[in-house]
Design a protein around this motif. Structure first.
Motif, PDB file in Angstrom:
ATOM      1  N   SER A 118     -12.478   4.560  -5.357  1.00 43.69           N
ATOM      2  CA  SER A 118     -11.671   4.041  -4.253  1.00 43.69           C
ATOM      3  C   SER A 118     -11.089   2.669  -4.594  1.00 43.69           C
ATOM      4  O   SER A 118      -9.916   2.395  -4.333  1.00 43.69           O
ATOM      5  CB  SER A 118     -12.525   3.951  -2.986  1.00 43.69           C
ATOM      6  OG  SER A 118     -11.835   3.279  -1.972  1.00 43.69           O
TER       7      SER A 118
ATOM      8  N   THR B 234      -7.179   1.517  -4.978  1.00 40.16           N
ATOM      9  CA  THR B 234      -6.649   0.361  -4.245  1.00 40.16           C
ATOM     10  C   THR B 234      -5.983  -0.602  -5.221  1.00 40.16           C
ATOM     11  O   THR B 234      -4.865  -1.066  -4.980  1.00 40.16           O
ATOM     12  CB  THR B 234      -7.768  -0.355  -3.468  1.00 40.16           C
ATOM     13  OG1 THR B 234      -8.270   0.534  -2.469  1.00 40.16           O
ATOM     14  CG2 THR B 234      -7.266  -1.625  -2.810  1.00 40.16           C
TER      15      THR B 234
ATOM     16  N   ARG C 288     -13.590  -5.016  -1.371  1.00 37.30           N
ATOM     17  CA  ARG C 288     -12.144  -4.832  -1.187  1.00 37.30           C
ATOM     18  C   ARG C 288     -11.453  -6.195  -1.172  1.00 37.30           C
ATOM     19  O   ARG C 288     -10.398  -6.380  -1.772  1.00 37.30           O
ATOM     20  CB  ARG C 288     -11.886  -4.059   0.102  1.00 37.30           C
ATOM     21  CG  ARG C 288     -10.443  -3.715   0.320  1.00 37.30           C
ATOM     22  CD  ARG C 288     -10.231  -2.802   1.515  1.00 37.30           C
ATOM     23  NE  ARG C 288     -10.923  -3.229   2.708  1.00 37.30           N
ATOM     24  CZ  ARG C 288     -11.898  -2.545   3.305  1.00 37.30           C
ATOM     25  NH1 ARG C 288     -12.299  -1.388   2.822  1.00 37.30           N
ATOM     26  NH2 ARG C 288     -12.467  -3.005   4.396  1.00 37.30           N
TER      27      ARG C 288
ATOM     28  N   HIS D 258      -5.891   1.084   3.897  1.00 35.07           N
ATOM     29  CA  HIS D 258      -7.287   0.936   4.315  1.00 35.07           C
ATOM     30  C   HIS D 258      -7.441   0.888   5.830  1.00 35.07           C
ATOM     31  O   HIS D 258      -8.553   0.760   6.326  1.00 35.07           O
ATOM     32  CB  HIS D 258      -7.905  -0.308   3.676  1.00 35.07           C
ATOM     33  CG  HIS D 258      -8.190  -0.108   2.224  1.00 35.07           C
ATOM     34  ND1 HIS D 258      -9.241   0.642   1.772  1.00 35.07           N
ATOM     35  CD2 HIS D 258      -7.536  -0.527   1.121  1.00 35.07           C
ATOM     36  CE1 HIS D 258      -9.236   0.665   0.457  1.00 35.07           C
ATOM     37  NE2 HIS D 258      -8.206  -0.030   0.042  1.00 35.07           N
TER      38      HIS D 258
END
Length: 171
Positions: A17, A21, A61, A123
């Motif tokens: 993931s 991103t 993130r 997101h």
């Protein structure tokens, strides 16, 4: 569970993931891999010092986005050098033409606006969460969202709305 085991579990769960991103932010698989590797290293080094570890996904993130933005700032000082041979072209098998068009257009949006668009629409973060992740004001997130969407509309044309929603929903 010790930090090494917790980190390994988190890496196994989130690596793909975070790579995607970073790819959305960078538009380049090699650079995205470098950003993710640096982000996981930063997380690993910070882990033992963290009192609470509930929000590791959001924290990671945030590290990925900030690492990308920091690299973009440093890249202004470097100039690209011409090479004798062309670089590898990433495989696009299995990707719809619509996704490729959106991702290519997203790659031409300024870095800060691109980061806001990825956090907000990929997101599904709210304005406040995005502001926290980028360490900026809510107003800055709103203006970067508006400018980023305007830049995408200019590159994609009138069918932008439906195309962006389909790509972000089906990815």
């Amino acid at each position: 569970m010790g930090w090494d085991a917790e980190f390994t579990e988190h890496f196994d769960r989130c690596a793909d993931s975070m790579r995607f991103t970073a790819y959305l932010l960078c538009g380049n698989h090699h650079e995205a891999e470098d950003v993710v590797q640096a982000a996981f290293l930063k997380l690993y080094l910070a882990g033992p010092k963290m009192a609470r570890r509930e929000g590791l996904d959001a924290y990671l993130r945030q590290i990925v986005v900030r690492t990308f933005l920091a690299e973009r700032r440093r890249a202004r000082w470097r100039r690209e050098k011409l090479a004798e041979t062309l670089p590898e072209v990433p495989a696009t098998a299995g990707l719809s033409e619509d996704k490729l068009v959106v991702w290519q257009a997203l790659g031409r949006v300024p870095a800060r606006q691109r980061a806001v668009l990825v956090l907000r629409f990929w997101h599904d973060l709210g304005v406040e969460e995005t502001a926290v992740a980028l360490r900026c004001s809510v107003g800055t997130v709103k203006s970067n969202t508006s400018r980023g969407l305007k830049a995408l509309r200019q590159r994609l044309g009138p069918e932008f709305g439906a195309l962006w929603q389909e790509v972000s929903r089906n990815a």
